[in-house]
Every structure is written in C-alpha cells, then in structure tokens.
Design a protein around this motif. Structure first.
Motif, PDB file in Angstrom:
ATOM      1  N   GLY A 132       0.807  -1.206   0.000  1.00 31.73           N
ATOM      2  CA  GLY A 132       0.000   0.000   0.000  1.00 31.73           C
ATOM      3  C   GLY A 132       0.845   1.262   0.000  1.00 31.73           C
ATOM      4  N   GLU A 133       0.190   2.393  -0.058  1.00 27.58           N
ATOM      5  CA  GLU A 133       0.895   3.677  -0.051  1.00 27.58           C
ATOM      6  C   GLU A 133       1.589   3.887   1.290  1.00 27.58           C
ATOM      7  N   PRO A 134       2.762   4.550   1.268  1.00 36.20           N
ATOM      8  CA  PRO A 134       3.520   4.765   2.502  1.00 36.20           C
ATOM      9  C   PRO A 134       2.736   5.582   3.527  1.00 36.20           C
ATOM     10  N   MET A 135       2.991   5.311   4.778  1.00 36.34           N
ATOM     11  CA  MET A 135       2.409   6.047   5.893  1.00 36.34           C
ATOM     12  C   MET A 135       3.554   6.687   6.674  1.00 36.34           C
ATOM     13  N   VAL A 136       3.435   7.978   6.947  1.00 35.56           N
ATOM     14  CA  VAL A 136       4.457   8.693   7.696  1.00 35.56           C
ATOM     15  C   VAL A 136       3.823   9.272   8.957  1.00 35.56           C
ATOM     16  N   PHE A 137       4.445   9.027  10.098  1.00 36.23           N
ATOM     17  CA  PHE A 137       3.923   9.503  11.371  1.00 36.23           C
ATOM     18  C   PHE A 137       4.916  10.469  12.012  1.00 36.23           C
ATOM     19  N   GLU A 138       4.388  11.477  12.659  1.00 39.25           N
ATOM     20  CA  GLU A 138       5.230  12.492  13.292  1.00 39.25           C
ATOM     21  C   GLU A 138       5.407  12.185  14.773  1.00 39.25           C
TER      22      GLU A 138
ATOM     23  N   GLN B  16      -3.728   2.506  13.357  1.00 35.58           N
ATOM     24  CA  GLN B  16      -3.900   3.012  11.993  1.00 35.58           C
ATOM     25  C   GLN B  16      -3.221   2.100  10.979  1.00 35.58           C
ATOM     26  N   VAL B  17      -2.012   1.637  11.319  1.00 32.61           N
ATOM     27  CA  VAL B  17      -1.292   0.733  10.425  1.00 32.61           C
ATOM     28  C   VAL B  17      -2.025  -0.601  10.331  1.00 32.61           C
ATOM     29  N   LYS B  18      -2.471  -1.111  11.478  1.00 33.87           N
ATOM     30  CA  LYS B  18      -3.187  -2.391  11.494  1.00 33.87           C
ATOM     31  C   LYS B  18      -4.464  -2.314  10.665  1.00 33.87           C
ATOM     32  N   GLU B  19      -5.189  -1.226  10.799  1.00 28.55           N
ATOM     33  CA  GLU B  19      -6.422  -1.058  10.025  1.00 28.55           C
ATOM     34  C   GLU B  19      -6.133  -0.988   8.526  1.00 28.55           C
ATOM     35  N   ARG B  20      -5.038  -0.325   8.158  1.00 33.01           N
ATOM     36  CA  ARG B  20      -4.680  -0.240   6.736  1.00 33.01           C
ATOM     37  C   ARG B  20      -4.365  -1.632   6.180  1.00 33.01           C
ATOM     38  N   ILE B  21      -3.604  -2.413   6.934  1.00 29.17           N
ATOM     39  CA  ILE B  21      -3.249  -3.761   6.488  1.00 29.17           C
ATOM     40  C   ILE B  21      -4.489  -4.644   6.428  1.00 29.17           C
TER      41      ILE B  21
ATOM     42  N   GLY C 211      -7.486  -3.726   5.937  1.00 26.85           N
ATOM     43  CA  GLY C 211      -8.288  -3.302   4.793  1.00 26.85           C
ATOM     44  C   GLY C 211      -7.769  -3.879   3.489  1.00 26.85           C
ATOM     45  N   ILE C 212      -6.436  -3.901   3.331  1.00 31.15           N
ATOM     46  CA  ILE C 212      -5.849  -4.482   2.124  1.00 31.15           C
ATOM     47  C   ILE C 212      -6.194  -5.966   2.038  1.00 31.15           C
ATOM     48  N   VAL C 213      -6.019  -6.676   3.156  1.00 35.87           N
ATOM     49  CA  VAL C 213      -6.285  -8.116   3.175  1.00 35.87           C
ATOM     50  C   VAL C 213      -7.758  -8.393   2.870  1.00 35.87           C
ATOM     51  N   GLU C 214      -8.644  -7.625   3.488  1.00 31.46           N
ATOM     52  CA  GLU C 214     -10.071  -7.862   3.312  1.00 31.46           C
ATOM     53  C   GLU C 214     -10.499  -7.635   1.870  1.00 31.46           C
ATOM     54  N   ARG C 215     -10.019  -6.546   1.268  1.00 31.72           N
ATOM     55  CA  ARG C 215     -10.382  -6.260  -0.127  1.00 31.72           C
ATOM     56  C   ARG C 215      -9.855  -7.328  -1.065  1.00 31.72           C
ATOM     57  N   ARG C 216      -8.609  -7.696  -0.879  1.00 29.23           N
ATOM     58  CA  ARG C 216      -7.976  -8.635  -1.804  1.00 29.23           C
ATOM     59  C   ARG C 216      -8.483 -10.053  -1.626  1.00 29.23           C
ATOM     60  N   ARG C 217      -8.878 -10.441  -0.421  1.00 29.77           N
ATOM     61  CA  ARG C 217      -9.387 -11.801  -0.226  1.00 29.77           C
ATOM     62  C   ARG C 217     -10.711 -11.998  -0.959  1.00 29.77           C
ATOM     63  N   HIS C 218     -11.543 -10.944  -0.974  1.00 29.68           N
ATOM     64  CA  HIS C 218     -12.801 -11.029  -1.704  1.00 29.68           C
ATOM     65  C   HIS C 218     -12.552 -11.101  -3.207  1.00 29.68           C
ATOM     66  N   GLU C 219     -11.546 -10.386  -3.669  1.00 31.66           N
ATOM     67  CA  GLU C 219     -11.207 -10.440  -5.084  1.00 31.66           C
ATOM     68  C   GLU C 219     -10.673 -11.821  -5.456  1.00 31.66           C
ATOM     69  N   ARG C 220      -9.935 -12.449  -4.515  1.00 30.98           N
ATOM     70  CA  ARG C 220      -9.427 -13.808  -4.756  1.00 30.98           C
ATOM     71  C   ARG C 220     -10.586 -14.780  -4.926  1.00 30.98           C
TER      72      ARG C 220
END
Length: 279
Positions: free
Chosen positions: A235-241, A257-262, A264-273
C-alpha cells in the motif's frame, strides 16, 4: 498523522538472472563480496536462486504496488503474518529483490530461536536477516536500509487455517522505531500463506523441546508448503510524526492506523481472490 511519500521500484523482466540482479544490489560489498554486517553475496545468490523458483514457478506470486517502496533510503515494510512457517517473509524479501529496480534487500528481524540453531543462524545472518533486537533495527535504518517487520510475531504464524485472514494484536516496538528514525512505513497484505500451510494445530510442547515457539501440524502432518498461488499487495507509505517517546496511548493509536490499513488491504484482496476462483 499519516501521509504519503514518493515511491520507488518497478517490476523487472522475468528472464533477468539472479547474478545480474546481485550486481545491481546497492550494498557496500567489499572485495570478498561481504558487506559490513556480514551479508554475503555468495549466500544471497544461493538463496535467491532457490527463492526465485518458488516465487515464480511454485507459488506463482503476484506482486502489486511494489512502486510504493522507495528505490533508495530507509523504509519499513510492515504486514500480516500467517502460514505456520515464514513463507510470507521469504516471498516478501524475494519480491523486493526480483521486482524492484534497482533491486533491494529487505532485512527482517529473525525469531530468536533461529540464533541458537547453528546452520540456520549462519545462513540467516549471511542473507541479512538478524535477531530481532532494537539496536540492530536502529542501526540498519540509520544506514538507510529496507526493514521488514511482522508486528504479530510468532502469534501470527501460529494462526489456524480458519483464522488465516485475521490479525492478532500488533506489537508497538516497530512504531517507536519508525518515529525515532523518521522512517516511512509501507503497509502490505500477504494472501495465501494460510492456504499454503493449512495449520490445524500447533504442538507447543514439542516446540519447546526443540527450542521453537511451536511445531505446526497440517492435515498431511508435516508443515510443507503446498503450491498455492500467493499475493503481496503493497500500500501507499504512511508517515507519522513524533520522536518515539510518546505516551503508550499515542503509540497505540498510530499502530492501530497501520493495522487497520493492512486489514483493509487483506479484506479487499481476499474477496477479489474468491471472485477469481468462482469465475
């Protein structure tokens, strides 16, 4: 707050040899083909020759979003763990070597039990995978290396087959490390690991006797990977201050936030699989 940074590598030709790619690997090898950390060009060639077969032919890995990983400079690829043994780690490292231009060596923090195994400890260190100590990670990032992190740790690979897409609790150390070293985080979702090694039980007692966290058991008993197609989605990079010294609640919020992003990627791609299988 999370944001984006410029990305990096591009996919490469499938006929590009491991030897040719090693010559373009931007590590400070000396005349003997060894870098200051003891990473050996000879060991890398042996490993990547084998891993390229598994990556391209056995698992037929599909890699997406590799351009989000910077071509140079410090970065941290952070993703989900699954599959009984570290097939995901091996394929992520291989993707950065085979799919990026110039190729990069993703260096992971190996489980501590590996350091006590003579042959395994030598090969992992010669290939740039070191014991998971903070001082190792800080030094690597300060020298602009690419670090691979699985915040779920051994609990991630211990997931049973029905939980293969679930994420267990993330450790917070990687976030303090990213803040302290001002390192962008590239989240990724790895799919197929739980099907490649469909774990039905974990033998913790036997694992303790062998000096391991556990021994996974599959329907065919041995934890040998099946030739299941695997996918890696960066996914797109995440930068934290921050400085890394923030209160635990702040750090935990960033980690979520990082866990939710990951997730989300897994959930979207598993349905596509599944759609791909059904069609």
């Amino acid at each position: 707050m999370a944001g984006g940074v410029p990305g990096g590598g591009k996919g490469v030709k499938r006929d590009d040899s491991v030897k040719e790619r090693l010559e373009r690997l931007e590590l400070p090898f000396n005349a003997y083909g060894v870098d200051p950390y003891g990473v050996s060009k000879w060991h890398l060639r042996v490993i990547f020759e084998a891993m390229s077969f598994f990556y391209r032919s056995y698992f037929r890995v599909r890699c997406h979003g590799i351009e989000h990983i910077p071509s140079r400079g410090r970065a941290m690829v952070v993703g989900n763990h699954s599959g009984g043994v570290a097939v995901d780690g091996a394929m992520v490292v291989t993707s950065c070597f085979l799919e990026m231009e110039p190729p990069r060596l993703a260096q992971g923090m190996a489980e501590k039990f590996i350091a006590s195994t003579p042959v395994a400890s030598t090969w992992t260190s010669r290939c740039g995978q070191f014991p998971g100590l903070p001082e190792h990670a800080i030094r690597l990032l300060e020298e602009d290396r690419l670090l691979m992190i699985f915040p779920e740790g051994a609990r991630g690979t211990a997931k049973l087959y029905p939980q293969r897409y679930d994420l267990v609790d993330f450790g917070t150390g990687f976030m303090r490390l990213a803040l302290k070293t001002r390192t962008p985080i590239i989240p990724f979702g790895f799919l197929g690991g739980g099907a490649a090694i469909p774990t039905v039980a974990n033998l913790y007692g036997l694992g303790k006797l062998l000096g391991m966290p556990y021994v996974p058991v599959t329907p065919y008993l041995l934890p040998l990977p099946l030739p299941v197609p695997l996918e890696i989605h960066y996914g797109e990079p995440m930068v934290f201050e921050g400085t890394g010294n923030e209160e635990d609640t702040v750090i935990q919020g960033y980690v979520e936030q990082v866990k939710e992003r990951i997730a989300g990627i897994v959930e979207r791609r598993r349905h596509e699989r599944w759609k791909g299988v059904e069609s």
